[in-house]
Scaffold this active site. Structure first.
Site, PDB file in Angstrom:
ATOM      1  N   GLU A 117     -38.432 -23.279  -4.854  1.00 41.51           N
ATOM      2  CA  GLU A 117     -39.727 -23.910  -5.164  1.00 41.51           C
ATOM      3  C   GLU A 117     -40.201 -24.680  -3.944  1.00 41.51           C
ATOM      4  O   GLU A 117     -39.431 -25.480  -3.392  1.00 41.51           O
ATOM      5  CB  GLU A 117     -39.537 -24.944  -6.281  1.00 41.51           C
ATOM      6  CG  GLU A 117     -39.667 -24.403  -7.653  1.00 41.51           C
ATOM      7  CD  GLU A 117     -39.516 -25.509  -8.701  1.00 41.51           C
ATOM      8  OE1 GLU A 117     -40.224 -25.436  -9.696  1.00 41.51           O
ATOM      9  OE2 GLU A 117     -38.694 -26.424  -8.540  1.00 41.51           O
ATOM     10  N   ASN A 151     -37.977 -27.680 -13.228  1.00 36.59           N
ATOM     11  CA  ASN A 151     -37.363 -28.782 -13.972  1.00 36.59           C
ATOM     12  C   ASN A 151     -38.308 -29.388 -15.010  1.00 36.59           C
ATOM     13  O   ASN A 151     -37.846 -29.954 -16.003  1.00 36.59           O
ATOM     14  CB  ASN A 151     -36.822 -29.849 -13.018  1.00 36.59           C
ATOM     15  CG  ASN A 151     -35.459 -29.441 -12.486  1.00 36.59           C
ATOM     16  OD1 ASN A 151     -34.735 -28.683 -13.138  1.00 36.59           O
ATOM     17  ND2 ASN A 151     -35.109 -29.898 -11.292  1.00 36.59           N
ATOM     18  N   SER A 180     -34.781 -32.030  -6.350  1.00 40.44           N
ATOM     19  CA  SER A 180     -35.168 -31.246  -7.513  1.00 40.44           C
ATOM     20  C   SER A 180     -36.205 -31.976  -8.343  1.00 40.44           C
ATOM     21  O   SER A 180     -36.692 -31.436  -9.329  1.00 40.44           O
ATOM     22  CB  SER A 180     -33.940 -30.926  -8.354  1.00 40.44           C
ATOM     23  OG  SER A 180     -32.968 -31.917  -8.245  1.00 40.44           O
ATOM     24  N   HIS A 222     -36.916 -26.535  -2.859  1.00 44.93           N
ATOM     25  CA  HIS A 222     -35.929 -26.768  -3.913  1.00 44.93           C
ATOM     26  C   HIS A 222     -35.169 -25.476  -4.218  1.00 44.93           C
ATOM     27  O   HIS A 222     -35.724 -24.539  -4.785  1.00 44.93           O
ATOM     28  CB  HIS A 222     -36.664 -27.289  -5.159  1.00 44.93           C
ATOM     29  CG  HIS A 222     -35.787 -27.503  -6.335  1.00 44.93           C
ATOM     30  ND1 HIS A 222     -36.233 -27.396  -7.630  1.00 44.93           N
ATOM     31  CD2 HIS A 222     -34.470 -27.825  -6.425  1.00 44.93           C
ATOM     32  CE1 HIS A 222     -35.237 -27.634  -8.453  1.00 44.93           C
ATOM     33  NE2 HIS A 222     -34.155 -27.890  -7.750  1.00 44.93           N
TER      34      HIS A 222
HETATM   35  N1  3HC Z   1     -22.153 -17.049  -4.353  1.00 46.21           N
HETATM   36  C1  3HC Z   1     -21.554 -18.240  -4.402  1.00 46.21           C
HETATM   37  N2  3HC Z   1     -21.176 -18.835  -5.565  1.00 46.21           N
HETATM   38  C2  3HC Z   1     -21.449 -18.205  -6.727  1.00 46.21           C
HETATM   39  C3  3HC Z   1     -22.092 -16.962  -6.755  1.00 46.21           C
HETATM   40  C4  3HC Z   1     -22.461 -16.388  -5.489  1.00 46.21           C
HETATM   41  N3  3HC Z   1     -23.058 -15.191  -5.413  1.00 46.21           N
HETATM   42  N4  3HC Z   1     -22.239 -16.572  -8.046  1.00 46.21           N
HETATM   43  C5  3HC Z   1     -21.687 -17.533  -8.797  1.00 46.21           C
HETATM   44  N5  3HC Z   1     -21.211 -18.516  -8.015  1.00 46.21           N
HETATM   45  C6  3HC Z   1     -20.426 -19.676  -8.420  1.00 46.21           C
HETATM   46  C7  3HC Z   1     -20.950 -20.708  -9.338  1.00 46.21           C
HETATM   47  O1  3HC Z   1     -21.518 -21.823  -8.724  1.00 46.21           O
HETATM   48  C8  3HC Z   1     -19.675 -21.137 -10.051  1.00 46.21           C
HETATM   49  O2  3HC Z   1     -18.855 -21.892  -9.169  1.00 46.21           O
HETATM   50  P1  3HC Z   1     -17.401 -22.550  -9.479  1.00 46.21           P
HETATM   51  O3  3HC Z   1     -16.412 -21.645  -8.806  1.00 46.21           O
HETATM   52  O4  3HC Z   1     -17.440 -23.898  -8.830  1.00 46.21           O
HETATM   53  O5  3HC Z   1     -17.185 -22.637 -10.943  1.00 46.21           O
HETATM   54  C9  3HC Z   1     -19.111 -19.867 -10.370  1.00 46.21           C
HETATM   55  O6  3HC Z   1     -19.388 -19.095  -9.215  1.00 46.21           O
HETATM   56  C10 3HC Z   1     -19.746 -19.322 -11.652  1.00 46.21           C
HETATM   57  O7  3HC Z   1     -19.819 -18.107 -11.541  1.00 46.21           O
HETATM   58  P2  3HC Z   1     -18.792 -17.146 -12.250  1.00 46.21           P
HETATM   59  O8  3HC Z   1     -18.121 -16.296 -11.230  1.00 46.21           O
HETATM   60  O9  3HC Z   1     -17.906 -17.907 -13.235  1.00 46.21           O
HETATM   61  O10 3HC Z   1     -19.764 -16.317 -13.146  1.00 46.21           O
HETATM   62  P3  3HC Z   1     -20.856 -15.338 -12.701  1.00 46.21           P
HETATM   63  O11 3HC Z   1     -20.570 -14.562 -11.489  1.00 46.21           O
HETATM   64  O12 3HC Z   1     -21.144 -14.597 -13.948  1.00 46.21           O
HETATM   65  O13 3HC Z   1     -22.023 -16.349 -12.322  1.00 46.21           O
HETATM   66  C11 3HC Z   1     -24.313 -17.066 -12.598  1.00 46.21           C
HETATM   67  C12 3HC Z   1     -23.218 -16.102 -12.849  1.00 46.21           C
HETATM   68  C13 3HC Z   1     -25.112 -16.549 -11.415  1.00 46.21           C
HETATM   69  C14 3HC Z   1     -23.870 -18.483 -12.349  1.00 46.21           C
HETATM   70  C15 3HC Z   1     -25.081 -16.878 -13.964  1.00 46.21           C
HETATM   71  O14 3HC Z   1     -24.266 -17.334 -15.002  1.00 46.21           O
HETATM   72  C16 3HC Z   1     -26.383 -17.580 -14.009  1.00 46.21           C
HETATM   73  O15 3HC Z   1     -27.384 -17.073 -13.514  1.00 46.21           O
HETATM   74  N6  3HC Z   1     -26.406 -18.778 -14.633  1.00 46.21           N
HETATM   75  C17 3HC Z   1     -27.605 -19.575 -14.740  1.00 46.21           C
HETATM   76  C18 3HC Z   1     -27.793 -20.326 -13.462  1.00 46.21           C
HETATM   77  C19 3HC Z   1     -29.036 -21.105 -13.449  1.00 46.21           C
HETATM   78  O16 3HC Z   1     -29.855 -21.100 -14.373  1.00 46.21           O
HETATM   79  N7  3HC Z   1     -29.221 -21.840 -12.380  1.00 46.21           N
HETATM   80  C20 3HC Z   1     -30.355 -22.724 -12.232  1.00 46.21           C
HETATM   81  C21 3HC Z   1     -29.900 -24.085 -12.516  1.00 46.21           C
HETATM   82  S1  3HC Z   1     -31.220 -25.220 -12.456  1.00 46.21           S
HETATM   83  C22 3HC Z   1     -31.164 -25.839 -10.911  1.00 46.21           C
HETATM   84  O17 3HC Z   1     -30.349 -25.518 -10.081  1.00 46.21           O
HETATM   85  C23 3HC Z   1     -32.216 -26.837 -10.623  1.00 46.21           C
HETATM   86  C24 3HC Z   1     -31.661 -28.212 -10.461  1.00 46.21           C
HETATM   87  O18 3HC Z   1     -32.644 -28.953  -9.824  1.00 46.21           O
HETATM   88  C25 3HC Z   1     -31.308 -28.877 -11.727  1.00 46.21           C
END
Ligand code: 3HC
Length: 287
Positions: free
Chosen positions: A154, A193, A121, A142
Site C-alpha cells: 500500500e 487495516n 501500517s 506498507h
Molecule cells: N517466504 C518467507 N516466509 C514465509 C513465506 C515465504 N514465501 N511463506 C510463509 N512464510 C512464513 C510465515 O511468516 C510463517 O513464519 P514462521 O516460520 O515464523 O511461523 C510461516 O512461514 C507460515 O507459513 P507456513 O509455512 O506455516 O504456511 P504457508 O506456507 O501455508 O503460509 C501464508 C501461508 C502465506 C502465510 C497464508 O497462510 C496466508 O496467506 N495467510 C494470510 C496472510 C495475511 O493475510 N497476511 C496479511 C496480514 S495483515 C498485515 O500484514 C498488515 C499489518 O499492518 C497488520
C-alpha cells in the site's frame, strides 16, 4: 532518473526481515541497520529464517539462497546508508520511534532523488515526516506479512511528498520488487487495516465473550469463507503487539469503538503471548 540498486532497511523484526528478503531476492544490494551491535546476529538469523522458508518449500535452491544472503550486509551505523537510493524504515509501530528513525535516515542519505519509505501500517505519513529536513522524500510503503509471500504494497503520500518520489516508489515496487500497489489517502490504517482491524478485533471479542472457541472462530472463516487463516490465527501471524499498536493508532485518529483494542488482547500482550513469534498467542506453536 537514477535506477534503484542500493537499498537500506532500518529495523529487522518480522516485517523488516521479510522486506530485506524481498529486496535481496530482487537482486538488490541491501544494507540493514539495527539499533545496536548485539541485534546484528538476531537480524541475520531472522533474514535467514525468512529465506530458508522458501528453501524448505522448494521455491529457492541452497545455491541461490547463499547468493541472496551475500547481497545483504548488517550494521548499527546509520551513516552507512549515505549512498542508498531507497530506504525502508521498519521499526516497531511507535510514532516517536519511527519519526526519530526517519529524521536520522534523512540526515545521512545524500541523494535528493532517494526515497525514504516508512512501512507503518497505521500512522499517517505526514505526521511521521514532521521534523524531517526533506519531507518531500518521505512516503508510506506498507508491506504485508509475510512480505515475501504477500503480493501487495500500500502506498501513501504525505501532504509534502514530492510527485517524483511517488513515481519512483511505484516504479520500484512494481517493476523491481514485482508487487502490486494500491494508493490511498494519508489517513490512519490506509485501505487494508481500515477493513481488516475491525474484523480481527471482532474475532477477539467473540472469543472474549465466550461466543465461540478459538478453533471454531478460525475454522468458520477458513472453511466458510476460504480465508487462508481465520482472524485469530492471522492475529498470531501479524503479532498481537502489532495488532494492538495498529488498533490504538486508528482509535486515536477516529475515536470509533470498533478500533478500540479489547481487554483480552491487551492482557495477552501484557503476558507476552504475542503469537507465532513468541510461540503462543490465540494458538500454541511450541510443538
Ligand atoms: N517466504 C518467507 N516466509 C514465509 C513465506 C515465504 N514465501 N511463506 C510463509 N512464510 C512464513 C510465515 O511468516 C510463517 O513464519 P514462521 O516460520 O515464523 O511461523 C510461516 O512461514 C507460515 O507459513 P507456513 O509455512 O506455516 O504456511 P504457508 O506456507 O501455508 O503460509 C501464508 C501461508 C502465506 C502465510 C497464508 O497462510 C496466508 O496467506 N495467510 C494470510 C496472510 C495475511 O493475510 N497476511 C496479511 C496480514 S495483515 C498485515 O500484514 C498488515 C499489518 O499492518 C497488520
Amino acid at each position: 532518473m537514477e535506477e534503484v540498486r542500493q537499498v537500506g532497511v532500518v529495523g529487522c523484526g518480522v516485517m523488516g526481515a521479510g522486506i530485506v528478503d524481498v529486496c535481496a531476492q530482487a537482486g538488490l544490494d541491501v544494507r540493514v541497520v539495527v539499533s545496536a551491535r548485539p541485534s546484528v546476529d538476531r537480524a541475520r538469523a531472522r533474514v535467514l529464517k525468512s529465506v530458508d522458508n522458501r528453501v524448505r518449500k522448494g521455491l529457492l535452491s541452497e545455491q541461490d539462497r547463499d547468493a541472496l544472503l551475500e547481497r545483504v550486509s548488517f550494521t548499527d551505523d546509520f551513516a552507512e546508508l549515505r549512498d542508498r537510493q531507497f530506504v525502508v524504515e521498519a521499526v516497531p509501530e511507535d510514532e516517536e520511534a519511527k519519526r526519530l528513525v526517519l529524521k536520522e535516515v534523512d540526515a545521512v542519505v545524500e541523494s535528493d532523488d532517494a526515497v525514504i519509505a516508512s512501512t507503518t501500517s497505521s500512522i499517517p505519513i505526514t505526521a511521521l515526516a514532521r521534523g524531517v529536513e526533506r519531507p518531500e522524500r518521505v512516503i508510506g510503503a506498507h508491506f504485508f506479512n509475510p512480505a515475501p509471500a504477500m503480493r501487495l504494497v500500500e502506498l501513501t503520500a504525505g501532504l509534502l511528498t514530492a510527485q517524483d518520489a511517488r513515481v519512483r516508489t511505484e516504479a520500484f515496487v512494481t517493476e523491481v520488487l514485482g508487487k502490486r500497489v494500491v494508493w490511498c489517502q494519508d489517513r490512519a490504517g490506509f485501505v487494508v487495516n481500515s477493513l481488516l482491524v475491525p474484523y480481527l478485533l471482532s474475532g477477539i471479542r467473540m472469543l472474549e465473550s465466550g461466543f465461540a472457541a478459538a478453533e471454531d472462530i478460525d475454522a468458520g472463516m477458513e472453511l466458510g469463507c476460504a480465508h487462508p487463516m481465520g482472524p485469530l490465527r492471522l492475529c498470531d501471524l501479524i503479532g498481537l503487539d502489532v495488532v494492538t499498536a495498529v488498533a490504538r493508532a486508528m482509535y486515536e485518529e477516529y475515536k470509533e469503538p470498533l478500533y478500540s483494542p479489547p481487554s483480552l488482547l491487551l492482557r495477552m500482550v501484557d503476558a507476552g503471548l504475542l503469537g507465532r513469534k513468541t510461540g503462543r498467542g490465540f494458538h500454541d506453536y511450541r510443538r
